[in-house]
Scaffold this motif. Structure first.
Motif, PDB file in Angstrom:
ATOM      1  N   GLY A 234       0.822  -1.205   0.000  1.00 32.20           N
ATOM      2  CA  GLY A 234       0.000   0.000   0.000  1.00 32.20           C
ATOM      3  C   GLY A 234       0.850   1.245   0.000  1.00 32.20           C
ATOM      4  N   GLY A 235       0.296   2.323   0.499  1.00 26.51           N
ATOM      5  CA  GLY A 235       1.027   3.583   0.520  1.00 26.51           C
ATOM      6  C   GLY A 235       2.063   3.680   1.615  1.00 26.51           C
ATOM      7  N   GLU A 236       2.017   2.752   2.572  1.00 21.23           N
ATOM      8  CA  GLU A 236       2.976   2.751   3.671  1.00 21.23           C
ATOM      9  C   GLU A 236       3.959   1.600   3.516  1.00 21.23           C
ATOM     10  OE1 GLU A 236       2.995   5.209   5.772  1.00 21.23           O
ATOM     11  OE2 GLU A 236       1.174   6.073   4.892  1.00 21.23           O
ATOM     12  N   ASP A 237       5.146   1.795   4.042  1.00 16.13           N
ATOM     13  CA  ASP A 237       6.200   0.794   3.928  1.00 16.13           C
ATOM     14  C   ASP A 237       5.883  -0.431   4.780  1.00 16.13           C
ATOM     15  OD1 ASP A 237       8.511  -0.530   3.374  1.00 16.13           O
ATOM     16  OD2 ASP A 237       9.853   0.881   4.377  1.00 16.13           O
ATOM     17  N   ASN A 238       6.066  -1.600   4.205  1.00 12.27           N
ATOM     18  CA  ASN A 238       5.918  -2.868   4.917  1.00 12.27           C
ATOM     19  C   ASN A 238       7.108  -3.733   4.533  1.00 12.27           C
ATOM     20  OD1 ASN A 238       5.198  -5.373   5.959  1.00 12.27           O
ATOM     21  ND2 ASN A 238       3.015  -5.102   5.524  1.00 12.27           N
ATOM     22  N   ALA A 239       8.223  -3.528   5.236  1.00 11.84           N
ATOM     23  CA  ALA A 239       9.481  -4.165   4.862  1.00 11.84           C
ATOM     24  C   ALA A 239       9.396  -5.683   4.910  1.00 11.84           C
ATOM     25  CB  ALA A 239      10.602  -3.673   5.787  1.00 11.84           C
ATOM     26  N   GLY A 240       8.698  -6.236   5.907  1.00 15.66           N
ATOM     27  CA  GLY A 240       8.581  -7.687   6.020  1.00 15.66           C
ATOM     28  C   GLY A 240       7.833  -8.300   4.852  1.00 15.66           C
ATOM     29  N   LEU A 241       6.746  -7.655   4.436  1.00 14.09           N
ATOM     30  CA  LEU A 241       5.981  -8.154   3.299  1.00 14.09           C
ATOM     31  C   LEU A 241       6.809  -8.110   2.024  1.00 14.09           C
ATOM     32  CD1 LEU A 241       3.189  -8.927   1.984  1.00 14.09           C
ATOM     33  CD2 LEU A 241       2.882  -6.472   1.617  1.00 14.09           C
ATOM     34  N   LEU A 242       7.525  -7.001   1.818  1.00 16.11           N
ATOM     35  CA  LEU A 242       8.349  -6.876   0.615  1.00 16.11           C
ATOM     36  C   LEU A 242       9.466  -7.914   0.611  1.00 16.11           C
ATOM     37  CD1 LEU A 242       8.625  -2.988   0.335  1.00 16.11           C
ATOM     38  CD2 LEU A 242       7.234  -4.517  -1.065  1.00 16.11           C
ATOM     39  N   LEU A 243      10.086  -8.139   1.761  1.00 17.90           N
ATOM     40  CA  LEU A 243      11.150  -9.136   1.841  1.00 17.90           C
ATOM     41  C   LEU A 243      10.620 -10.517   1.476  1.00 17.90           C
ATOM     42  CD1 LEU A 243      13.989 -10.082   2.650  1.00 17.90           C
ATOM     43  CD2 LEU A 243      13.178 -10.222   5.016  1.00 17.90           C
ATOM     44  N   PHE A 244       9.485 -10.894   2.056  1.00 12.54           N
ATOM     45  CA  PHE A 244       8.905 -12.210   1.781  1.00 12.54           C
ATOM     46  C   PHE A 244       8.502 -12.325   0.311  1.00 12.54           C
ATOM     47  CE2 PHE A 244       5.107 -15.021   1.728  1.00 12.54           C
ATOM     48  CZ  PHE A 244       5.730 -16.203   2.115  1.00 12.54           C
ATOM     49  N   GLY A 245       7.846 -11.291  -0.211  1.00  8.98           N
ATOM     50  CA  GLY A 245       7.403 -11.326  -1.597  1.00  8.98           C
ATOM     51  C   GLY A 245       8.555 -11.398  -2.580  1.00  8.98           C
ATOM     52  N   PHE A 246       9.621 -10.613  -2.338  1.00 12.12           N
ATOM     53  CA  PHE A 246      10.759 -10.619  -3.259  1.00 12.12           C
ATOM     54  C   PHE A 246      11.534 -11.925  -3.191  1.00 12.12           C
ATOM     55  CE2 PHE A 246      10.987  -5.702  -3.223  1.00 12.12           C
ATOM     56  CZ  PHE A 246      10.048  -5.658  -4.232  1.00 12.12           C
ATOM     57  N   LEU A 247      11.620 -12.540  -2.018  1.00 12.52           N
ATOM     58  CA  LEU A 247      12.282 -13.840  -1.911  1.00 12.52           C
ATOM     59  C   LEU A 247      11.529 -14.894  -2.734  1.00 12.52           C
ATOM     60  CD1 LEU A 247      13.294 -13.983   1.865  1.00 12.52           C
ATOM     61  CD2 LEU A 247      14.846 -13.886  -0.087  1.00 12.52           C
ATOM     62  N   LEU A 248      10.205 -14.931  -2.586  1.00 15.35           N
ATOM     63  CA  LEU A 248       9.407 -15.867  -3.372  1.00 15.35           C
ATOM     64  C   LEU A 248       9.542 -15.574  -4.868  1.00 15.35           C
ATOM     65  CD1 LEU A 248       6.007 -16.246  -1.466  1.00 15.35           C
ATOM     66  CD2 LEU A 248       7.925 -17.835  -1.506  1.00 15.35           C
ATOM     67  N   LEU A 249       9.525 -14.296  -5.200  1.00 13.42           N
ATOM     68  CA  LEU A 249       9.591 -13.886  -6.601  1.00 13.42           C
ATOM     69  C   LEU A 249      10.907 -14.331  -7.239  1.00 13.42           C
ATOM     70  CD1 LEU A 249       7.839 -12.204  -8.607  1.00 13.42           C
ATOM     71  CD2 LEU A 249       9.247 -10.243  -7.990  1.00 13.42           C
ATOM     72  N   GLY A 250      12.025 -14.071  -6.561  1.00 13.77           N
ATOM     73  CA  GLY A 250      13.322 -14.437  -7.110  1.00 13.77           C
ATOM     74  C   GLY A 250      13.495 -15.935  -7.253  1.00 13.77           C
ATOM     75  N   PHE A 251      13.080 -16.697  -6.226  1.00 14.96           N
ATOM     76  CA  PHE A 251      13.244 -18.149  -6.277  1.00 14.96           C
ATOM     77  C   PHE A 251      12.331 -18.750  -7.340  1.00 14.96           C
ATOM     78  CE2 PHE A 251      13.040 -22.548  -5.019  1.00 14.96           C
ATOM     79  CZ  PHE A 251      14.313 -22.807  -4.534  1.00 14.96           C
ATOM     80  N   GLY A 252      11.086 -18.278  -7.400  1.00 10.91           N
ATOM     81  CA  GLY A 252      10.150 -18.822  -8.374  1.00 10.91           C
ATOM     82  C   GLY A 252      10.546 -18.511  -9.802  1.00 10.91           C
ATOM     83  N   LEU A 253      10.964 -17.266 -10.059  1.00 10.18           N
ATOM     84  CA  LEU A 253      11.358 -16.876 -11.414  1.00 10.18           C
ATOM     85  C   LEU A 253      12.562 -17.673 -11.888  1.00 10.18           C
ATOM     86  CD1 LEU A 253      11.222 -15.058 -13.910  1.00 10.18           C
ATOM     87  CD2 LEU A 253      12.596 -13.383 -12.671  1.00 10.18           C
ATOM     88  N   GLU A 254      13.579 -17.790 -11.051  1.00  6.71           N
ATOM     89  CA  GLU A 254      14.782 -18.508 -11.472  1.00  6.71           C
ATOM     90  C   GLU A 254      14.505 -19.995 -11.646  1.00  6.71           C
ATOM     91  OE1 GLU A 254      18.456 -19.096 -12.875  1.00  6.71           O
ATOM     92  OE2 GLU A 254      17.480 -17.168 -12.473  1.00  6.71           O
ATOM     93  N   THR A 255      13.647 -20.566 -10.798  1.00  5.77           N
ATOM     94  CA  THR A 255      13.264 -21.964 -10.960  1.00  5.77           C
ATOM     95  C   THR A 255      12.596 -22.182 -12.306  1.00  5.77           C
ATOM     96  OG1 THR A 255      12.979 -22.255  -8.573  1.00  5.77           O
ATOM     97  CG2 THR A 255      11.873 -23.831  -9.993  1.00  5.77           C
TER      98      THR A 255
END
Length: 536
Positions: free
Chosen positions: A368-389
């Motif tokens: 959303g409009g406010e920072d959520n570092a934990g959500l971004l960390l989790f989402g980017f980890l899934l994104l990177g692993f899934g894309l490379e797989t």
């Protein structure tokens, strides 16, 4: 099956050893990874240097666009030309020539006195990159005839690509803090000076075993056609009007040339690219998966970077650090890819990669409009692993399905698919983003219609308009623009998730199991004296 596989692979491994790989095949992999690192670094290292280049060389808007885009444009256009040329005249020879050209072009770019000179040097870098990229994959295909070892090698190769993409901006930032902008190109030269003699010493020569002349006319048709299509796609991704003559004419001519190229290849006794490879379900499906994966995600990464900076207010360095988990997860997936492929097979691995990436994209809709570092960390980890797989399984299946004699052409097709998917993704998802973003700025209280229309072009422009307006109207426009951008991001994420779901369905056409038996055509014994003679 494992006993049979070992028995059939072991004699062939000795055959490759005679060609200079064998015990040194892992040294060959290191050399090839350095090659890939160079190309990956050069694709991203210039991004942080653009302001310094602009201040020094004073390029116009169109010149600046060409400085940034001419390298990937030329590289994508020439991949098929040089990939198939390597199959004819020798992949090692083309790779070493690419090294030399890359080094010369890097030096020319570093000391370019004008924008035009820098554009020319960047174009030469694109030519060198097009010579290097397909050659690395096709040589890797040659020196690792055992599919299980080849899967591990491709995993390491892809992990290095992720490192290069991530390190480029960081290395560029470090060099700019201590030296002038040309230093981002000079970093290539020491690597070239090492890679040329080491590559000449350790890389085995290999080529396809097809007879007949190389189709020069077909190669030029493919290059010109791809140039037109990629150029038009990049213009669309940059927000240019779809009806512009500079977009429509190159797209139509490029598509026409590619259609004529396909017809020409079907009629020739000795085609430049054997299109019968696409009749193999695993090959055509793998190529389609590469296109869909990049189409769904590359534009999304650019939008996410803007979200981090313009919505959350992070600095470029903070943005790079937030995106770093994505790269680290991609590296981990590349290194684990061989084991996953052996255990689950191409179908389940690629399907799982698409589904995991889709889950990551849906997770990020909670931004959303406010920072959520934990959500971004989790989402980017899934994104990177899934894309490379996904990409690992697709690339490995594509390369393994192609005959060894056509490894250069197959590698070029894979790299071209990657580039086209990325370009189309930027254009498509950028259009979706704009369509969802702009309507939210109509009718903001106190804001003139002309100001709302200008703000609808991009979030950065909306902030600039809001700053000029000032007062309550400026604050209202800024708030509306940020909310509209978040809404547009959510819509774009949902479209991306739909494309990823389509990719998961497409992946069901891939083979269920990883078949490790290599056919005798992959490393034929009669070619051993020829390879030794060429290497000498």
């Amino acid at each position: 099956m494992s006993g049979t596989t070992t028995a059939t692979v072991r004699p062939r491994r000795r055959t490759v050893s005679g060609a200079g790989a064998g015990a040194n095949r892992w040294v060959v992999l290191v050399v090839l990874c350095v090659s890939l690192l160079l190309v990956a670094l050069d694709a991203t290292v210039l991004h942080v240097a653009v302001p310094a280049v602009t201040e020094d060389l004073k390029p116009g808007a169109m010149e600046l666009l060409w400085i940034v885009d001419v390298y990937p444009l030329v590289c994508a256009s020439l991949l098929i030309l040089f990939g198939t040329l390597g199959d004819r005249v020798g992949r090692r020879r083309v790779l070493l020539l690419g090294y030399a050209l890359f080094g010369v072009a890097s030096a020319a770019a570093a000391v370019a006195p004008s924008a035009a000179a820098l554009i020319g040097a960047r174009a030469l870098l694109g030519v060198g990159g097009a010579m290097i990229m397909p050659a690395t994959l096709s040589i890797l295909r040659q020196v690792f005839p055992d599919r299980r070892e080849r899967a591990l090698a491709i995993g390491i190769w892809s992990a290095v690509a992720a490192v290069g993409a991530a390190v480029g901006p960081l290395l560029g930032g470090f060099l700019l803090e201590h030296f002038w902008w040309g230093s981002v190109f000079l970093v290539n030269i020491p690597l070239m000076l090492v890679s040329l003699p080491v590559g000449r010493l350790f890389l085995p020569e290999s080529r396809g075993d097809r007879d007949g002349p190389w189709d020069v006319v077909g190669a030029l048709m493919a290059a010109a056609g791809l140039f037109g299509v990629v150029f038009a796609v990049k213009r669309l991704g940059g927000g240019e009007p779809a009806g512009s003559a500079l977009t429509v004419v190159p797209l139509v001519l490029g598509a026409l040339l590619l259609v004529l190229f396909v017809r020409r290849q079907r009629r020739r006794a000795f085609p430049l690219v054997d299109l019968r490879m696409f009749a193999r379900p695993a090959f055509s499906t793998a190529v389609g998966c590469i296109v869909l994966a990049m189409l769904a995600l590359v534009g999304l990464e650019l939008i996410a970077a803007q979200y981090l900076q313009l919505v959350l207010g992070l600095s470029p360095l903070q943005t790079g650090l937030r995106l770093l988990p994505l790269t680290l997860a991609a590296m981990a997936a590349g290194l684990a890819g061989a084991r996953l492929l052996r255990r689950f097979g191409p179908r389940r691995m690629v399907c799982f990669g698409f589904c995991l990436t889709g889950a990551a994209v849906l997770t990020l809709t909670a931004m959303g409009g406010e920072d959520n570092a934990g959500l971004l960390l989790f989402g980017f980890l899934l994104l990177g692993f899934g894309l490379e797989t996904t990409l690992f399984g697709a690339y490995e299946s594509m390369l393994s399905e192609a005959p060894a004699a056509q490894a250069g052409g197959a590698a070029a097709i894979g790299e071209t698919s990657y580039q086209l998917g990325a370009g189309i993704g930027i254009a498509l998802l950028g259009s979706v983003m704009n369509a969802a973003y702009a309507p939210g700025l109509a009718g903001v209280p106190g804001v003139p219609a002309s100001a709302s229309a200008a703000a609808g072009h991009s979030l950065g422009e909306a902030y600039a308009v809001a700053g000029r307006l000032g007062g309550p109207a400026g604050s209202a426009l800024r708030r509306a623009a940020r909310d509209s951008y978040v809404h547009g991001l959510h819509v774009t994420l949902l479209v991306s998730a739909g494309l990823l779901l389509l990719g998961a369905v497409m992946a069901l056409r891939l083979p269920r199991a990883m078949h490790c038996e290599d056919t005798p055509v992959e490393v034929p014994a009669p070619r051993e004296p020829e390879r030794s003679r060429v290497s000498a």
